[in-house]
Each structure stands twice: as C-alpha cells, then as structure tokens.
Design a protein around this motif. Structure first.
Motif, PDB file in Angstrom:
ATOM      1  N   GLY A   9     -29.045 -26.652  29.327  1.00  0.00           N
ATOM      2  CA  GLY A   9     -30.396 -26.589  28.784  1.00  0.00           C
ATOM      3  C   GLY A   9     -31.437 -26.275  29.838  1.00  0.00           C
ATOM      4  O   GLY A   9     -32.321 -25.430  29.636  1.00  0.00           O
ATOM      5  N   PHE A  10     -31.341 -26.941  30.982  1.00  0.00           N
ATOM      6  CA  PHE A  10     -32.318 -26.734  32.052  1.00  0.00           C
ATOM      7  C   PHE A  10     -32.263 -25.306  32.576  1.00  0.00           C
ATOM      8  O   PHE A  10     -33.305 -24.669  32.791  1.00  0.00           O
ATOM      9  N   THR A  11     -31.061 -24.778  32.790  1.00  0.00           N
ATOM     10  CA  THR A  11     -30.965 -23.430  33.347  1.00  0.00           C
ATOM     11  C   THR A  11     -31.426 -22.367  32.353  1.00  0.00           C
ATOM     12  O   THR A  11     -31.956 -21.331  32.765  1.00  0.00           O
ATOM     13  N   TYR A  12     -31.267 -22.621  31.050  1.00  0.00           N
ATOM     14  CA  TYR A  12     -31.776 -21.646  30.085  1.00  0.00           C
ATOM     15  C   TYR A  12     -33.297 -21.535  30.180  1.00  0.00           C
ATOM     16  O   TYR A  12     -33.856 -20.429  30.199  1.00  0.00           O
ATOM     17  N   THR A  13     -33.981 -22.668  30.266  1.00  0.00           N
ATOM     18  CA  THR A  13     -35.443 -22.625  30.327  1.00  0.00           C
ATOM     19  C   THR A  13     -35.945 -22.084  31.660  1.00  0.00           C
ATOM     20  O   THR A  13     -37.082 -21.623  31.752  1.00  0.00           O
ATOM     21  N   ARG A  14     -35.115 -22.124  32.691  1.00  0.00           N
ATOM     22  CA  ARG A  14     -35.494 -21.570  33.996  1.00  0.00           C
ATOM     23  C   ARG A  14     -35.146 -20.089  34.113  1.00  0.00           C
ATOM     24  O   ARG A  14     -35.438 -19.471  35.138  1.00  0.00           O
ATOM     25  N   SER A  15     -34.531 -19.524  33.078  1.00  0.00           N
ATOM     26  CA  SER A  15     -34.050 -18.143  33.150  1.00  0.00           C
ATOM     27  C   SER A  15     -34.990 -17.146  32.489  1.00  0.00           C
ATOM     28  O   SER A  15     -34.615 -15.991  32.284  1.00  0.00           O
ATOM     29  N   PHE A  16     -36.212 -17.561  32.155  1.00  0.00           N
ATOM     30  CA  PHE A  16     -37.130 -16.658  31.463  1.00  0.00           C
ATOM     31  C   PHE A  16     -37.513 -15.460  32.331  1.00  0.00           C
ATOM     32  O   PHE A  16     -37.717 -14.356  31.824  1.00  0.00           O
ATOM     33  N   THR A  17     -37.649 -15.667  33.637  1.00  0.00           N
ATOM     34  CA  THR A  17     -38.073 -14.587  34.526  1.00  0.00           C
ATOM     35  C   THR A  17     -36.918 -13.991  35.315  1.00  0.00           C
ATOM     36  O   THR A  17     -36.963 -12.821  35.702  1.00  0.00           O
ATOM     37  N   HIS A  18     -35.888 -14.792  35.574  1.00  0.00           N
ATOM     38  CA  HIS A  18     -34.696 -14.331  36.296  1.00  0.00           C
ATOM     39  C   HIS A  18     -33.567 -15.303  35.977  1.00  0.00           C
ATOM     40  O   HIS A  18     -33.798 -16.513  35.899  1.00  0.00           O
ATOM     41  N   PRO A  19     -32.331 -14.807  35.792  1.00  0.00           N
ATOM     42  CA  PRO A  19     -31.227 -15.703  35.431  1.00  0.00           C
ATOM     43  C   PRO A  19     -31.048 -16.849  36.433  1.00  0.00           C
ATOM     44  O   PRO A  19     -31.040 -16.636  37.647  1.00  0.00           O
ATOM     45  N   TYR A  20     -30.934 -18.043  35.895  1.00  0.00           N
ATOM     46  CA  TYR A  20     -30.725 -19.251  36.688  1.00  0.00           C
ATOM     47  C   TYR A  20     -29.394 -19.835  36.235  1.00  0.00           C
ATOM     48  O   TYR A  20     -29.227 -20.187  35.070  1.00  0.00           O
ATOM     49  N   GLU A  21     -28.430 -19.930  37.139  1.00  0.00           N
ATOM     50  CA  GLU A  21     -27.042 -20.223  36.792  1.00  0.00           C
ATOM     51  C   GLU A  21     -26.738 -21.718  36.804  1.00  0.00           C
ATOM     52  O   GLU A  21     -27.316 -22.481  37.567  1.00  0.00           O
ATOM     53  N   TRP A  22     -25.778 -22.094  35.980  1.00  0.00           N
ATOM     54  CA  TRP A  22     -25.156 -23.422  36.005  1.00  0.00           C
ATOM     55  C   TRP A  22     -23.697 -23.183  36.359  1.00  0.00           C
ATOM     56  O   TRP A  22     -22.942 -22.601  35.587  1.00  0.00           O
ATOM     57  N   ILE A  28     -50.034 -21.779  23.447  1.00  0.00           N
ATOM     58  CA  ILE A  28     -49.393 -22.754  24.339  1.00  0.00           C
ATOM     59  C   ILE A  28     -49.286 -22.184  25.752  1.00  0.00           C
ATOM     60  O   ILE A  28     -49.520 -22.889  26.737  1.00  0.00           O
ATOM     61  N   ALA A  29     -48.963 -20.900  25.867  1.00  0.00           N
ATOM     62  CA  ALA A  29     -48.856 -20.269  27.189  1.00  0.00           C
ATOM     63  C   ALA A  29     -50.191 -20.305  27.932  1.00  0.00           C
ATOM     64  O   ALA A  29     -50.224 -20.479  29.153  1.00  0.00           O
ATOM     65  N   ARG A  30     -51.285 -20.146  27.203  1.00  0.00           N
ATOM     66  CA  ARG A  30     -52.603 -20.189  27.858  1.00  0.00           C
ATOM     67  C   ARG A  30     -52.883 -21.576  28.425  1.00  0.00           C
ATOM     68  O   ARG A  30     -53.519 -21.714  29.480  1.00  0.00           O
ATOM     69  N   VAL A  31     -52.414 -22.610  27.749  1.00  0.00           N
ATOM     70  CA  VAL A  31     -52.645 -23.979  28.216  1.00  0.00           C
ATOM     71  C   VAL A  31     -51.723 -24.327  29.381  1.00  0.00           C
ATOM     72  O   VAL A  31     -52.143 -24.941  30.365  1.00  0.00           O
ATOM     73  N   THR A  32     -50.451 -23.936  29.280  1.00  0.00           N
ATOM     74  CA  THR A  32     -49.465 -24.318  30.299  1.00  0.00           C
ATOM     75  C   THR A  32     -49.461 -23.384  31.500  1.00  0.00           C
ATOM     76  O   THR A  32     -49.007 -23.761  32.579  1.00  0.00           O
ATOM     77  N   GLY A  33     -49.923 -22.148  31.309  1.00  0.00           N
ATOM     78  CA  GLY A  33     -49.903 -21.174  32.388  1.00  0.00           C
ATOM     79  C   GLY A  33     -48.613 -20.384  32.483  1.00  0.00           C
ATOM     80  O   GLY A  33     -48.436 -19.590  33.407  1.00  0.00           O
ATOM     81  N   HIS A  34     -47.707 -20.587  31.528  1.00  0.00           N
ATOM     82  CA  HIS A  34     -46.447 -19.829  31.524  1.00  0.00           C
ATOM     83  C   HIS A  34     -45.872 -19.830  30.111  1.00  0.00           C
ATOM     84  O   HIS A  34     -46.275 -20.627  29.252  1.00  0.00           O
ATOM     85  N   ARG A  35     -44.913 -18.938  29.875  1.00  0.00           N
ATOM     86  CA  ARG A  35     -44.281 -18.875  28.561  1.00  0.00           C
ATOM     87  C   ARG A  35     -43.409 -20.106  28.325  1.00  0.00           C
ATOM     88  O   ARG A  35     -42.655 -20.512  29.210  1.00  0.00           O
ATOM     89  N   ALA A  36     -43.486 -20.664  27.131  1.00  0.00           N
ATOM     90  CA  ALA A  36     -42.630 -21.789  26.770  1.00  0.00           C
ATOM     91  C   ALA A  36     -41.476 -21.360  25.880  1.00  0.00           C
ATOM     92  O   ALA A  36     -40.567 -22.157  25.626  1.00  0.00           O
ATOM     93  N   ILE A  37     -41.510 -20.117  25.405  1.00  0.00           N
ATOM     94  CA  ILE A  37     -40.474 -19.614  24.510  1.00  0.00           C
ATOM     95  C   ILE A  37     -40.399 -18.098  24.654  1.00  0.00           C
ATOM     96  O   ILE A  37     -41.416 -17.441  24.914  1.00  0.00           O
ATOM     97  N   LEU A  38     -39.196 -17.556  24.512  1.00  0.00           N
ATOM     98  CA  LEU A  38     -39.010 -16.110  24.569  1.00  0.00           C
ATOM     99  C   LEU A  38     -39.194 -15.506  23.178  1.00  0.00           C
ATOM    100  O   LEU A  38     -38.931 -16.169  22.165  1.00  0.00           O
TER     101      LEU A  38
END
Length: 249
Positions: free
Chosen positions: A13-26, A133-143
């Motif tokens: 779960g953690f690596t999926y949410t970290r993979s929005f900009t570049h793949p993050y592996e488990w 939500i992205a405007r409040v958090t400063g980043h995308r929360a969902i693809l």
C-alpha cells in the motif's frame, strides 16, 4: 491475519501511493524488506525505507551495512510480546535515533451505521474534487485512472465543508481481500468534531461492500485513540529509526 501479512499490506500500500511520480518498489534484499525507487534515468533517488521483521538488531544492522544504502530509514516491526525497550536500546547503540512509534492495527470490515456529521462525506469520483484536495495538500492524492465508479486500486474519501475539503483518507488494494488505510488526516480547525470516525466508517463500509476481508493501518498517537472505537485491534508495533550522521556517513 498475521503480523507478516499485515507488513506485506503496509509495503504494497505504501509503495503504491509513493509511485505517483516514479515507481517505488517493495522488494527483498537478502534478509531485508526494502521500499525504494526503481532505477532512475534522471533525478535524485528518494530515501529508502528498510523494513525489519523477524531478525535480531545485530543481524539487521549487519545486513544493512552489507546492503549499504545511501539515504535510508528503518522501520522495525515488533510482535506484541517482544521487548520494545530492549530493541530500541539495541538500535540506539548501533547509531540510530528513534523518530516515532506507531501501532500496527487490523480490522475485519463489516457494515456499520455512519455517525451523523454536519460535513458532506463522499468518495472522490470526479476530477474537481480531486483537484480541490490537491490544492490543499500540495500534491495529488489519487491518480486519474483510479477516479471511477466501482472498486479501484485506490479509493479516496473526503469530508467537505461546502466545497472545501477538510479531511481525507485513502483505501489502497494491498492483496486479495486486503486494504491499506493511507493518510487519514483532518485539518486542525475541524478536529474533535467526529469527522475522522464518520469518514473512516464510510470508507470501511465500501471496503466491506467490495469484498475486503481485512483493513490494515499504522496509527498516529491521535489515531491510536480513535481506531479501537471502530473495531481495530493492535497486531504489532512499528519503531521508525533514522541513522545518526556521525555513525552512518
């Protein structure tokens, strides 16, 4: 569910949410479980997170030195019967400082009545809500590919005050019948109004309706007070450490 299975859900779960900009592996590196950037053609590598489960501190430290990561933190997962203080002291003796501790908790979702609230609770099914939500958090929360009716790899839920998001949480597919709870957050001026409990219940009801058998999360200090009221129980404890610069150049 075992602590090993819950840890696997955390990693996926953690690596999926970290993979929005570049793949993050488990992945596994010898005796270590590692969350890290996939190979990059450009840009700096992000901090790696090394997950320690089922091996003694001395053995883990030796494996980390063999692996030789450049920028990293370590997450040590403990069973409830393991001596938390002794393990903390062992890692401190090897040049690590404790950043925080978080209970790992699990729940079998069932349909529950959603507590009443003055806020609008809804799953994000349109780009307008996602952008708010992205405007409040400063980043995308969902693809974009996860914004659709029916089940999805990631489902985003939010509480709105008129059109302004004031709380949000994500449910992430982490294996057959398993969902990882990501980033439950309520803005400070809207806390202590029952939003988190209502929003979590709304999300868990949909988890149940889509066939989830388990929900897994790591609890902050505030969350550890809330989640047992929703039915979560502790299965383990995560100790997060960072290396001291004078010991780990």
């Amino acid at each position: 569910m075992t602590l090993e299975e819950a840890t696997e859900a955390f990693g996926k779960g953690f690596t999926y949410t970290r993979s929005f900009t570049h793949p993050y592996e488990w992945t596994r590196v010898g005796k270590l479980l590692v969350m890290r950037d996939a190979a990059r053609n450009s840009g700096d590598y992000r901090v790696e997170e090394i997950v320690i489960l089922g091996i003694a501190p001395e053995e883990a430290v030796a494996a980390i030195r063999d692996y030789a990561p450049k920028k990293f933190a370590i997450s040590v997962l403990l069973h409830p019967d393991q001596p938390e203080g002794q393990i903390k002291d062992a890692y401190k003796a090897h040049g690590f400082r404790l950043l925080r501790r978080e209970p790992m908790m699990i729940l079998e979702p069932t349909a529950q009545a959603v507590p009443q609230t003055n806020y609008s609770l809804r799953r994000v099914l349109g780009q307008e809500d996602a952008d708010a939500i992205a405007r409040v958090t400063g980043h995308r929360a969902i693809l974009p590919e996860d914004i659709h009716q029916g089940d999805a790899k990631l489902r985003l839920y939010a509480a709105f005050d008129d059109c302004r998001p004031v709380a949000w949480v994500r449910s992430v597919d982490s294996g057959p019948g398993i969902r990882w709870v990501s980033n439950m957050f309520v803005q400070e001026d809207h806390r202590r109004k029952g939003i988190a409990r209502a929003l979590m219940t709304h999300m868990l009801n949909e988890d149940h309706s889509f066939g989830a058998k388990w929900s897994v999360l790591l609890a902050s200090q505030a969350g550890a007070q809330l989640y047992p009221h929703l039915g979560y129980r502790q299965i383990g404890l995560l100790q997060l450490f960072a290396p001291k610069k004078d010991r780990w150049p």
